[in-house]
Scaffold this motif. Structure first.
Motif, PDB file in Angstrom:
ATOM      1  N   GLY A  25      68.680  37.121  97.031  1.00 14.85           N
ATOM      2  CA  GLY A  25      68.132  36.946  98.375  1.00 14.85           C
ATOM      3  C   GLY A  25      68.465  35.580  98.944  1.00 14.85           C
ATOM      4  O   GLY A  25      69.235  34.816  98.365  1.00 14.85           O
ATOM      5  N   VAL A  26      67.841  35.289 100.074  1.00 16.40           N
ATOM      6  CA  VAL A  26      68.242  34.095 100.826  1.00 16.40           C
ATOM      7  C   VAL A  26      67.838  32.788 100.163  1.00 16.40           C
ATOM      8  O   VAL A  26      68.313  31.725 100.543  1.00 16.40           O
ATOM      9  CB  VAL A  26      67.666  34.142 102.252  1.00 16.40           C
ATOM     10  N   GLU A  29      71.482  22.282 102.003  1.00 19.73           N
ATOM     11  CA  GLU A  29      71.492  23.431 102.913  1.00 19.73           C
ATOM     12  C   GLU A  29      71.381  22.959 104.362  1.00 19.73           C
ATOM     13  O   GLU A  29      72.089  23.446 105.249  1.00 19.73           O
ATOM     14  CB  GLU A  29      70.330  24.396 102.610  1.00 19.73           C
ATOM     15  N   VAL A  83      74.893  37.013 100.121  1.00 17.64           N
ATOM     16  CA  VAL A  83      74.018  36.069  99.408  1.00 17.64           C
ATOM     17  C   VAL A  83      74.752  35.443  98.222  1.00 17.64           C
ATOM     18  O   VAL A  83      74.705  34.234  98.003  1.00 17.64           O
ATOM     19  CB  VAL A  83      72.722  36.783  98.935  1.00 17.64           C
ATOM     20  N   GLY A 137      73.130  32.145  99.626  1.00 14.59           N
ATOM     21  CA  GLY A 137      72.047  32.263 100.610  1.00 14.59           C
ATOM     22  C   GLY A 137      71.934  31.066 101.535  1.00 14.59           C
ATOM     23  O   GLY A 137      71.046  31.012 102.382  1.00 14.59           O
ATOM     24  N   VAL A 138      72.852  30.131 101.374  1.00 14.24           N
ATOM     25  CA  VAL A 138      72.774  28.899 102.172  1.00 14.24           C
ATOM     26  C   VAL A 138      73.267  29.170 103.599  1.00 14.24           C
ATOM     27  O   VAL A 138      74.332  29.750 103.775  1.00 14.24           O
ATOM     28  CB  VAL A 138      73.655  27.796 101.530  1.00 14.24           C
ATOM     29  N   PRO A 139      72.473  28.787 104.614  1.00 12.98           N
ATOM     30  CA  PRO A 139      72.953  28.992 105.985  1.00 12.98           C
ATOM     31  C   PRO A 139      74.214  28.187 106.266  1.00 12.98           C
ATOM     32  O   PRO A 139      74.349  27.059 105.777  1.00 12.98           O
ATOM     33  CB  PRO A 139      71.785  28.500 106.854  1.00 12.98           C
ATOM     34  N   GLN A 140      75.136  28.789 107.013  1.00 15.02           N
ATOM     35  CA  GLN A 140      76.406  28.116 107.303  1.00 15.02           C
ATOM     36  C   GLN A 140      76.558  27.901 108.800  1.00 15.02           C
ATOM     37  O   GLN A 140      76.245  28.778 109.596  1.00 15.02           O
ATOM     38  CB  GLN A 140      77.578  28.980 106.796  1.00 15.02           C
ATOM     39  N   MET A 184      74.438  29.285 113.563  1.00 19.29           N
ATOM     40  CA  MET A 184      74.481  29.423 112.102  1.00 19.29           C
ATOM     41  C   MET A 184      74.612  30.879 111.691  1.00 19.29           C
ATOM     42  O   MET A 184      74.234  31.765 112.447  1.00 19.29           O
ATOM     43  CB  MET A 184      73.167  28.904 111.508  1.00 19.29           C
ATOM     44  N   SER A 219      73.385  33.382 108.469  1.00 18.28           N
ATOM     45  CA  SER A 219      72.524  33.460 107.283  1.00 18.28           C
ATOM     46  C   SER A 219      72.337  34.918 106.920  1.00 18.28           C
ATOM     47  O   SER A 219      72.313  35.787 107.805  1.00 18.28           O
ATOM     48  CB  SER A 219      71.165  32.825 107.591  1.00 18.28           C
ATOM     49  N   PRO A 220      72.191  35.223 105.626  1.00 20.35           N
ATOM     50  CA  PRO A 220      71.908  36.610 105.253  1.00 20.35           C
ATOM     51  C   PRO A 220      70.586  37.090 105.835  1.00 20.35           C
ATOM     52  O   PRO A 220      70.321  38.287 105.880  1.00 20.35           O
ATOM     53  CB  PRO A 220      71.838  36.569 103.723  1.00 20.35           C
ATOM     54  N   LEU A 221      69.766  36.152 106.291  1.00 24.46           N
ATOM     55  CA  LEU A 221      68.489  36.530 106.909  1.00 24.46           C
ATOM     56  C   LEU A 221      68.697  37.339 108.188  1.00 24.46           C
ATOM     57  O   LEU A 221      67.780  37.995 108.666  1.00 24.46           O
ATOM     58  CB  LEU A 221      67.708  35.264 107.285  1.00 24.46           C
ATOM     59  N   LEU A 222      69.907  37.274 108.740  1.00 19.46           N
ATOM     60  CA  LEU A 222      70.138  37.902 110.037  1.00 19.46           C
ATOM     61  C   LEU A 222      70.214  39.427 109.968  1.00 19.46           C
ATOM     62  O   LEU A 222      69.837  40.104 110.918  1.00 19.46           O
ATOM     63  CB  LEU A 222      71.467  37.388 110.629  1.00 19.46           C
TER      64      LEU A 222
END
Lengths: 398, 298
Positions: free
Chosen positions: A40-41, A276, B117, B122-125, B220, B222-225
């Motif tokens: 996960g994130v 990060e 991920v 998982g780091v935002p880019q 950015m 992110s996998p959160l998207l």
């Protein structure tokens, strides 16, 4: 001749015995079970912790390992489980670790895992009416305040945010007396962020004499921050204080830049003083101030950083705590009579727990860490600021 | 002041929402296009759109490229991912088995998410944006983000291109024919599988544009998207009427507007409740969505 032969035989037997002893020592292991989030994130947290734990173990083993009660040396070994930042998964992992031959567990990453997980441990040592797990846990990352008091088997090596933000706001007040108002921001669906805004930042800012003129909320997976930044803009506060992790912190900072919201000072959450944030928004984060319990400013901290990089991770205030934990454990194992035998696992766990509980201080990468009676730690800390894409030390308050 | 806010603040929230809603609209177009042709939902669509944006970010890491080229790479990569999704989740699963394809796409969504991920920890880019330094202000309380205006414009262009392809080209005719009567289309010499695959590629390319625009609007990736965009895009498609391109656009804008309006008035913790409520209202009283005139209740 007979005497010479006898002597040689004795030397040979002694050498063989010695070799067999050495081989026995080399075979001896002390197992430590790491766990945290590796999917996960939040995966980067687990990766960094695992890398730092591997680095610390390599450092300890290269120096000979740990000395057991019988004087022999044992190598440290570790496993690392993924709890997916999920409470049920975390409890399942700790039950699995408790049934293994690991003498201590190091983790978890998330406070929402740590809280229920500490609840399945025995609350008070020697309480016969409590059938909870008797397994020492030493936490490196889950930072939400006051969790270790849930169980006497729980210990934490996480920074004391209350103290960090108390002194930070006081320092800001002293350095910038012209700044009077604060607007806050909180990642509403993240346990640590919520705790830090509502129980720490807001309270400590007011204590330091600032007027908190309002705050905005957003969620961990939010993508649009226009409304929150407009609220911020409307408040016209001198300082913006945001309790959020890298992704949404960067989202907010970039939106602030777009809407040309330029507070005189920005203060961030401890957990966002990481690579990060730099990868996500180094330009927008320029000048943000964050208190942290880790920066590569001492020789030991630099060594930890270099070795972690070698193991595929990076050190930050969370993962660096794992380095400290393993070195603290080495000291505890060597001074608490840990035997390291298969039939003494439970007794060794108890010895380690008692050893940890009895320590008033432990060594740390930035200096001496004070151990509190409730299992918490008060760690040395610094204020860092983002400058040219890197975190640099702004002030050492201690 | 009306309920604690100036009228201009309501207007600002709605305009912000509508502009951001254009990204939901493009995602909804993808959902609706695939549903229109195959009568099936592709829940991995938004994930492959974000994967396209990630692919373009990956290229950008090695080769410095103009922003427009980056977005173009995102579209091409997402088109490729769309094709992979088609091959893995639709091509070999029997057409009558609706649930199998639906679950397969859920699996693909999670798979793509986890690949991202693992590739990025998982780091935002950071992702490049165009016109993100442009902010048009009208007084103290109203302003328009240059990048969102650009995204809005690009969404309109993408939609126009799609409408042109659908209604003015032989490929579009084949797509519509397969959507309406697959057997008849096949009898007329149109390859159903080929048309379906092409639809996935085209929808994927549009998704790639959406993925890049979403990344650009936040600055950015992110996998959160993936999950929120999937949910919002799907809601937009359902509200607009699954299978209707204009419906997807209107649905996206409505979802964006409603979301931002309730963010202002009720806060972030209640915001999504009202979006879901809107969905329930549509499902209960107009299950075919705004543009599906043939819909009716049992």
């Amino acid at each position: 001749m007979k005497r010479t032969l006898g002597l040689l035989s004795a030397v040979a037997v002694a050498a063989m015995l010695g070799l067999s002893g050495a081989s026995e020592a080399a075979d001896k292991t002390i197992k430590v079970a790491g766990f945290g989030v590796k999917s996960g994130v939040l995966r980067s947290f687990g990766i960094n912790t695992e890398a730092v734990m591997n680095a610390a173990i390599e450092h300890i083993n290269t120096a000979g390992g740990v000395k057991l009660a019988d004087g022999t040396m044992a190598m440290m070994e570790m496993t690392f489980d993924d709890d997916r930042c999920n409470a049920e998964e975390g409890i399942s992992v700790i039950r699995r670790i408790a049934s293994s031959d690991a003498v201590i567990a190091v983790g978890p990453t998330c406070s929402n895992v740590a809280e229920p997980l500490f609840g399945v441990l025995q609350g008070k040592v020697d309480d016969a009416s409590d059938s909870g797990l008797q397994m020492p846990i030493f936490t490196d990352t889950a930072i939400k305040g006051g969790l270790a008091k849930i169980s006497e088997w729980a210990f934490r090596n996480v920074p004391n945010e209350n103290e960090m933000y108390r002194t930070l706001y006081k320092w800001v007040r002293k350095e910038h007396p012209e700044l009077k108002t604060i607007f806050g921001g909180v990642e509403e669906d993240f346990a640590h962020s919520r705790f830090t805004w509502y129980k720490v930042m807001d309270t400590r800012a007011k204590e330091a004499g600032f007027e908190v003129v309002g705050f905005s909320k957003w969620l961990l997976a939010d993508t649009n921050f226009t409304t929150q930044v407009r609220e911020m803009k409307k408040a016209k506060a001198d300082i913006v204080s945001m309790s959020s992790h890298a992704f949404t912190l960067c989202g907010m900072l970039k939106e602030m830049k777009r809407q040309r919201v330029k507070p005189k000072l920005i203060i961030g959450l401890t957990s966002s003083s990481t690579t990060e944030t730099m990868q996500g928004c180094s330009a927008a984060a320029e000048g943000i101030i964050i208190p942290t319990s880790y920066a590569p400013v001492t020789d030991a901290a630099k060594l930890a950083s270099d070795m972690a990089t070698k193991h595929g991770g990076s050190t930050d205030l969370h993962s660096a705590a794992a380095w400290e934990i393993l070195h603290i454990l080495k000291d505890v194992i060597e001074t608490s009579g840990v035997e390291g035998k298969p039939d003494t696992v439970q007794a060794d766990r108890r010895r380690i727990r008692d050893g940890l509980a009895s320590r008033p201080t432990t060594p740390g990468l930035l200096g001496t860490i004070k151990r509190e009676a409730d299992g918490e730690a008060t760690k040395p800390y610094l204020y860092v600021t983002a400058k040219d894409g890197e975190w640099v030390v702004l002030h050492n308050p201690l | 002041m009306i309920f604690g806010f100036e009228p201009i603040e309501y207007l600002q929230a709605l305009v912000d929402g509508l502009l951001f809603g254009s990204t939901y609209a493009i995602i909804a177009i993808g959902f609706t296009l695939i549903f229109g042709v195959m009568d099936k939902l592709n829940l991995a669509y938004a994930a492959s759109a974000i994967a396209g944006a990630y692919a373009s970010w990956g290229v950008l890491e090695y080769v410095p490229l103009p922003v427009f080229i980056t977005y173009f790479i995102s579209a091409i990569a997402a088109g490729f991912f769309g094709y992979i999704v088609y091959i893995c989740n639709f091509r070999f699963i029997p057409a009558r088995n609706q649930l199998a394809t639906l679950l397969a796409t859920v699996g693909m969504l999670l798979f793509i998410d986890e690949v991202i991920v693992h590739a990025t920890s998982g780091v935002p880019q950071s992702y490049p944006a165009l016109f993100d330094d442009v902010y048009i202000e009208f007084g103290e309380l109203f302003g328009l983000r240059g990048d969102l205006l650009f995204i809005f414009g690009l969404s309109i262009i993408a939609t126009a291109i799609l409408v042109y392809i659908l209604f003015k080209t032989p490929l579009g005719m084949a797509t519509r024919a397969v959507a309406q009567q697959p057997v008849a289309a096949q009898l007329c010499g149109m390859g159903v599988q080929k048309t379906n695959a092409t639809t996935f590629i085209i929808a994927g390319c549009i998704g790639g544009v959406a993925g890049a625009m979403i990344g650009a609007s936040i600055g950015m990736l992110s996998p959160l998207l993936t999950l929120p965009i999937t949910v919002k895009g799907l809601i937009a498609a359902v509200i607009g009427g699954l299978g209707s391109v204009p419906g997807a656009i209107i649905g996206g804008l409505i979802v964006g507007g409603v979301e931002n309006f309730f963010l202002l008035t009720r806060g972030v913790t209640e915001r999504d409740m009202y979006v879901m409520l809107l969905l329930f209202i549509f499902l209960a009283f107009r299950p075919g969505g705004i543009f599906n005139t043939s819909a009716h209740r049992d």
